[in-house]
Design a protein around this motif. Sequence first.
Motif, PDB file in Angstrom:
ATOM      1  N   LEU A 165       5.084   3.017   8.965  1.00 58.15           N
ATOM      2  CA  LEU A 165       4.345   2.954   7.701  1.00 58.15           C
ATOM      3  C   LEU A 165       4.941   1.893   6.773  1.00 58.15           C
ATOM      4  N   VAL A 166       6.254   1.916   6.631  1.00 54.61           N
ATOM      5  CA  VAL A 166       6.921   0.954   5.759  1.00 54.61           C
ATOM      6  C   VAL A 166       6.716  -0.456   6.282  1.00 54.61           C
ATOM      7  N   HIS A 202       1.089  15.666  14.671  1.00 61.02           N
ATOM      8  CA  HIS A 202      -0.283  15.987  14.278  1.00 61.02           C
ATOM      9  C   HIS A 202      -0.557  15.589  12.837  1.00 61.02           C
ATOM     10  N   VAL A 203       0.388  15.833  11.959  1.00 55.66           N
ATOM     11  CA  VAL A 203       0.230  15.433  10.560  1.00 55.66           C
ATOM     12  C   VAL A 203       0.300  13.907  10.453  1.00 55.66           C
ATOM     13  N   ASN A 204       1.211  13.285  11.187  1.00 51.32           N
ATOM     14  CA  ASN A 204       1.307  11.822  11.182  1.00 51.32           C
ATOM     15  C   ASN A 204      -0.004  11.188  11.633  1.00 51.32           C
ATOM     16  N   HIS A 205      -0.633  11.791  12.611  1.00 53.91           N
ATOM     17  CA  HIS A 205      -1.926  11.297  13.110  1.00 53.91           C
ATOM     18  C   HIS A 205      -2.978  11.326  11.997  1.00 53.91           C
ATOM     19  N   VAL A 206      -3.001  12.417  11.235  1.00 52.77           N
ATOM     20  CA  VAL A 206      -3.939  12.541  10.112  1.00 52.77           C
ATOM     21  C   VAL A 206      -3.673  11.435   9.088  1.00 52.77           C
ATOM     22  N   ILE A 207      -2.388  11.228   8.762  1.00 52.93           N
ATOM     23  CA  ILE A 207      -2.024  10.210   7.770  1.00 52.93           C
ATOM     24  C   ILE A 207      -2.415   8.816   8.259  1.00 52.93           C
ATOM     25  N   ARG A 208      -2.075   8.496   9.508  1.00 55.51           N
ATOM     26  CA  ARG A 208      -2.392   7.167  10.034  1.00 55.51           C
ATOM     27  C   ARG A 208      -3.898   6.932  10.062  1.00 55.51           C
ATOM     28  N   ASN A 209      -4.664   7.886  10.555  1.00 49.18           N
ATOM     29  CA  ASN A 209      -6.118   7.713  10.603  1.00 49.18           C
ATOM     30  C   ASN A 209      -6.702   7.537   9.213  1.00 49.18           C
ATOM     31  N   ARG A 211       0.827  -1.202   0.000  1.00 51.37           N
ATOM     32  CA  ARG A 211       0.000   0.000   0.000  1.00 51.37           C
ATOM     33  C   ARG A 211       0.858   1.247   0.000  1.00 51.37           C
ATOM     34  N   LEU A 212       2.152   1.114   0.148  1.00 49.94           N
ATOM     35  CA  LEU A 212       3.075   2.236   0.083  1.00 49.94           C
ATOM     36  C   LEU A 212       3.771   2.125  -1.253  1.00 49.94           C
ATOM     37  N   LYS A 213       3.499   3.046  -2.171  1.00 47.19           N
ATOM     38  CA  LYS A 213       3.924   2.875  -3.553  1.00 47.19           C
ATOM     39  C   LYS A 213       4.661   4.092  -4.094  1.00 47.19           C
ATOM     40  N   VAL A 214       5.426   3.870  -5.134  1.00 44.86           N
ATOM     41  CA  VAL A 214       6.003   4.950  -5.932  1.00 44.86           C
ATOM     42  C   VAL A 214       5.040   5.166  -7.088  1.00 44.86           C
ATOM     43  N   ALA A 215       4.651   6.416  -7.319  1.00 45.62           N
ATOM     44  CA  ALA A 215       3.652   6.682  -8.352  1.00 45.62           C
ATOM     45  C   ALA A 215       4.133   7.783  -9.278  1.00 45.62           C
ATOM     46  N   GLU A 216       3.653   7.755 -10.497  1.00 39.48           N
ATOM     47  CA  GLU A 216       3.924   8.808 -11.460  1.00 39.48           C
ATOM     48  C   GLU A 216       2.609   9.476 -11.813  1.00 39.48           C
ATOM     49  N   GLY A 217       2.677  10.738 -12.199  1.00 38.77           N
ATOM     50  CA  GLY A 217       1.475  11.441 -12.623  1.00 38.77           C
ATOM     51  C   GLY A 217       1.257  12.706 -11.830  1.00 38.77           C
ATOM     52  N   TYR A 235      16.475   4.545   4.201  1.00 37.67           N
ATOM     53  CA  TYR A 235      15.567   3.604   4.856  1.00 37.67           C
ATOM     54  C   TYR A 235      15.215   4.136   6.235  1.00 37.67           C
ATOM     55  N   PRO A 236      13.943   4.111   6.608  1.00 36.85           N
ATOM     56  CA  PRO A 236      13.501   4.733   7.859  1.00 36.85           C
ATOM     57  C   PRO A 236      14.027   4.040   9.107  1.00 36.85           C
ATOM     58  N   GLU A 237      14.181   4.835  10.143  1.00 37.28           N
ATOM     59  CA  GLU A 237      14.607   4.319  11.446  1.00 37.28           C
ATOM     60  C   GLU A 237      13.506   3.435  12.029  1.00 37.28           C
ATOM     61  N   PRO A 238      13.872   2.289  12.599  1.00 42.59           N
ATOM     62  CA  PRO A 238      12.865   1.454  13.264  1.00 42.59           C
ATOM     63  C   PRO A 238      12.211   2.253  14.399  1.00 42.59           C
TER      64      PRO A 238
END
Length: 100
Positions: free
Chosen positions: A95-96, A59-66, A4-10, A85-88
């Motif tokens: 997310l990853v 606060h933004v992370n909360h919006v994204i997660r919800n 569900r975590l993708k690289v997209a073009e457009g 690569y994100p920190e554990p």
Amino acid sequence: SSTRLKVAEGAVEQPWIVVGDREKLATDGPTLELLHAAEEAIERADHLVIVGYRFADAHVNHVIRNWMLRSETRTVGVIEPTWSYPEPGSFFGQLVSEYG
């Protein structure tokens, strides 16, 4: 793809931006209104493209997660020129781990 975590073009037709500084959640500035508008805007989307955001604002992370939790068909694309690569344990790492 099952991810569900993708690289997209457009093109992104209706982007939103949340701005602020140390006092961004004060009641006398525009940020709370912008954050609320952003929440309403992304509810109408199935795909979220995040550009240049380092996932450092709870606060933004909360919006994204919800937003992600409300539908299993929603996907996120991340555009970050200096990506590593994100920190554990970080929000981006979660997310990853959960969706990537």
